[in-house]
Write a protein that holds these residues in place. Structure first.
Motif, short mmCIF file in Angstrom:
data_model
loop_
_atom_site.label_atom_id
_atom_site.label_comp_id
_atom_site.label_asym_id
_atom_site.label_seq_id
_atom_site.Cartn_x
_atom_site.Cartn_y
_atom_site.Cartn_z
N ILE A 3 1.01 -1.30 0.06
CA ILE A 3 -0.02 -0.02 0.13
C ILE A 3 0.85 1.26 0.01
CG2 ILE A 3 -1.76 1.40 1.33
CD1 ILE A 3 -2.82 -1.22 2.26
N TYR A 4 0.66 1.99 -1.04
CA TYR A 4 1.66 3.26 -1.10
C TYR A 4 0.88 4.31 -0.38
CZ TYR A 4 4.60 1.36 -4.56
OH TYR A 4 5.67 0.54 -5.50
N LYS A 5 1.56 5.16 0.31
CA LYS A 5 0.93 6.38 1.27
C LYS A 5 1.45 7.51 0.33
CE LYS A 5 0.91 3.04 4.98
NZ LYS A 5 1.43 3.05 6.38
N VAL A 6 0.60 8.22 -0.28
CA VAL A 6 0.97 9.22 -1.13
C VAL A 6 0.03 10.51 -0.82
CG1 VAL A 6 1.58 9.94 -3.67
CG2 VAL A 6 1.57 7.54 -2.80
N ILE A 7 0.97 11.76 -1.12
CA ILE A 7 0.08 12.91 -1.16
C ILE A 7 0.01 13.40 -2.64
CG2 ILE A 7 0.12 15.49 -0.41
CD1 ILE A 7 1.40 14.41 2.21
N GLY A 8 -1.06 13.76 -3.03
CA GLY A 8 -1.01 14.22 -4.31
C GLY A 8 -1.51 15.77 -4.36
N LEU A 9 -0.59 16.65 -4.96
CA LEU A 9 -0.90 18.15 -5.13
C LEU A 9 -1.32 18.42 -6.39
CD1 LEU A 9 2.50 19.42 -3.39
CD2 LEU A 9 0.21 18.78 -2.08
N MET A 10 -2.38 19.15 -6.37
CA MET A 10 -2.83 19.95 -7.81
C MET A 10 -3.37 21.20 -7.65
SD MET A 10 -3.70 19.16 -10.97
CE MET A 10 -4.59 20.13 -11.89
N LYS A 37 -7.75 9.19 2.33
CA LYS A 37 -7.87 9.18 3.91
C LYS A 37 -7.88 10.68 4.34
CE LYS A 37 -6.71 5.71 5.75
NZ LYS A 37 -7.51 4.53 5.99
N GLN A 38 -7.42 11.53 3.72
CA GLN A 38 -7.33 13.11 4.32
C GLN A 38 -7.36 13.93 3.29
OE1 GLN A 38 -7.75 13.50 7.86
NE2 GLN A 38 -8.25 15.60 6.90
N ALA A 78 2.98 21.28 2.11
CA ALA A 78 2.90 19.90 2.55
C ALA A 78 3.50 19.35 3.76
CB ALA A 78 3.63 19.11 1.44
N LYS A 79 4.34 20.07 4.23
CA LYS A 79 4.85 20.01 5.67
C LYS A 79 3.83 20.06 6.77
CE LYS A 79 8.25 22.73 6.93
NZ LYS A 79 9.44 23.39 7.22
N ASP A 80 2.95 21.32 6.55
CA ASP A 80 2.00 21.64 7.35
C ASP A 80 1.13 20.41 7.42
OD1 ASP A 80 3.30 23.75 8.23
OD2 ASP A 80 2.12 25.10 7.02
N PHE A 81 0.45 19.94 6.13
CA PHE A 81 -0.39 19.07 6.17
C PHE A 81 -0.01 17.56 6.86
CE2 PHE A 81 -2.62 15.80 2.69
CZ PHE A 81 -3.75 16.05 3.56
N ILE A 82 1.22 17.24 6.49
CA ILE A 82 1.72 16.02 7.31
C ILE A 82 1.95 16.14 8.63
CG2 ILE A 82 3.93 14.69 7.38
CD1 ILE A 82 4.59 15.46 4.44
N SER A 83 2.29 17.55 9.20
CA SER A 83 2.23 17.61 10.64
C SER A 83 0.94 17.69 11.24
CB SER A 83 3.21 18.73 10.77
OG SER A 83 3.10 19.50 12.31
N THR A 84 0.02 18.35 10.58
CA THR A 84 -1.38 18.68 11.29
C THR A 84 -2.00 17.32 11.66
OG1 THR A 84 -1.47 20.64 10.15
CG2 THR A 84 -3.60 19.72 10.73
N TYR A 85 -1.78 16.43 10.46
CA TYR A 85 -2.64 15.01 10.64
C TYR A 85 -1.83 14.00 10.90
CZ TYR A 85 -6.18 18.00 8.49
OH TYR A 85 -7.29 18.88 8.21
N GLY A 86 -0.54 14.15 11.37
CA GLY A 86 0.23 13.15 11.59
C GLY A 86 0.22 11.87 10.67
N ASP A 88 1.65 9.33 7.74
CA ASP A 88 2.87 8.60 7.42
C ASP A 88 2.97 8.52 5.94
OD1 ASP A 88 5.13 6.78 7.17
OD2 ASP A 88 3.59 4.94 7.57
N VAL A 89 4.01 8.97 5.23
CA VAL A 89 4.00 9.52 3.49
C VAL A 89 5.23 8.85 2.98
CG1 VAL A 89 4.05 11.19 2.07
CG2 VAL A 89 2.90 11.69 4.30
#
Length: 358
Positions: A3-10, A37-38, A78-86, A88-89
């Protein structure tokens, strides 16, 4: 099963803001699957919106400086998004923001430096998804059809209503897709005349009337007569569409009403041209799917033979970010994410450049 855990930015041509979607993506023996997921959206400030809009006119050195600073800004978000919701990317897949799109000249450019993004977010980044396809003679667009094929293949058509409208569908075992034409780009341009970012639900447009001269001029644009594969960008809008809007003297309501009829005329024409069977399904996502007047108008023009389907609000708003997350996964696995049947390139390919944080 990995399972890949990915943030997509658009960031799209409608210039409304940045979409971030944290997705889990996997492949089984039968199909690709996903779970969003978020999500988070960041509206552009008026200053950023203006800077992005005018970036096509910047000298090369200033454009490259903006490319770097915008990449850093993306990394901070992206860093704030990762930090705010904890979160794993594994990686961030970023579309960037298209400033120049001239595939006929072998050129496409999306600002948002991958290295700056990676350094700021401390995460692996994959971006620049279009350049390789253009280097192979393709349009470098649209890219979303790979997601339509792998995630939403049960529908006859997938329609995206962002700044631009584009469509994809299967024909003779191949995915075909192209930009139809206008969508939110013209609507937002009109509402900004009265300092409104957008016409919520199409409420203003619904009260207007058709300006026949404007409608005829829009429907007569040369782009609509071209064969596909084909794509457009902001340059085309500025050159071909803005003069029509600016030389039409009418109310905001009438301008919006006319623009929506034009958008729906062109979409209906393509749907009816490409498939002859009845009981067609048209899966609609992108910000335009939240414009209820546009959706009502589209269903009316398509008639009973085509059912217009819109999914959850989350999928409507974040489908493009989800698809770029998928494109990042496909690039990571060295599997094709650009379809030559869509772009007109010499061959299918996997686009995307990998940047590691340092």
């Amino acid at each position: 099963m990995k399972i890949y855990k990915v943030i997509g930015l658009m960031s799209g041509t409608s210039l409304d803001g940045l979409d971030l979607a944290y997705c889990h993506i996997w492949e089984t023996s039968k199909a690709w699957g996903f779970e969003i997921k978020q999500t988070h959206s960041i509206s552009y400030s008026e200053e950023m919106q203006e800077k992005l809009k005018k970036s096509i006119f910047l000298p090369a050195d200033e454009l490259l400086q903006f490319h770097n600073s915008y990449g850093t800004w993306l990394g901070i978000q992206a860093k704030d998004f990762i930090s705010t919701y904890g979160l794993d990317v594994d990686l961030i897949a970023s579309h960037g923001h298209t400033t120049h799109h001239q595939p006929q000249n072998g050129l496409t450019f999306q600002i948002g430096s991958g290295q700056h993004l990676a350094n700021e977010s401390a995460t692996k980044v994959i971006c620049d998804f279009r350049t390789n396809d253009v280097a192979l003679g393709g349009q470098g667009a649209p890219l979303v059809p790979i997601g339509d094929q792998l995630f939403f293949g049960q529908y006859d058509f997938c329609l995206n209503l962002g700044g631009i409208s584009n469509i994809s569908f299967e024909e003779n075992g191949k995915r075909l897709a192209y930009d139809i034409g206008l969508a939110n780009m013209i609507l937002n341009h009109i509402t900004q005349k009265i300092k409104l970012n957008y016409d919520k639900g199409g409420s203003l447009a619904r009260t207007g009337k058709i300006n026949q001269l404007m409608l005829d001029r829009l429907n007569d644009l040369e782009f609509y007569k071209l064969p596909f594969p084909k794509s457009i960008g902001f340059e085309w809008f500025v050159k071909e569409v803005v003069p029509i809007v600016e030389t039409t003297s009418d109310t905001i309501e009438n301008l919006l009403h006319t623009a929506i009829h034009h958008i729906c005329d062109q979409i209906a024409l393509q749907v009816k041209t490409q498939k002859n069977k009845t009981n067609r399904s048209l899966f609609v996502t992108g910000g335009g799917a939240l414009n209820t007047f546009l959706m009502d108008c589209l269903q009316e023009k398509l008639g009973t033979e085509t059912k217009v389907i819109s999914p959850s609000k989350t999928l409507i708003e974040f489908k493009e970010a989800l698809v770029f997350a998928l494109m990042g996964v496909l690039r990571e696995e060295r599997k094709n994410n650009c379809l030559s049947s869509v772009t007109g390139a010499k061959r299918d390919s996997y686009g995307g450049v990998v940047y590691l944080p340092s």
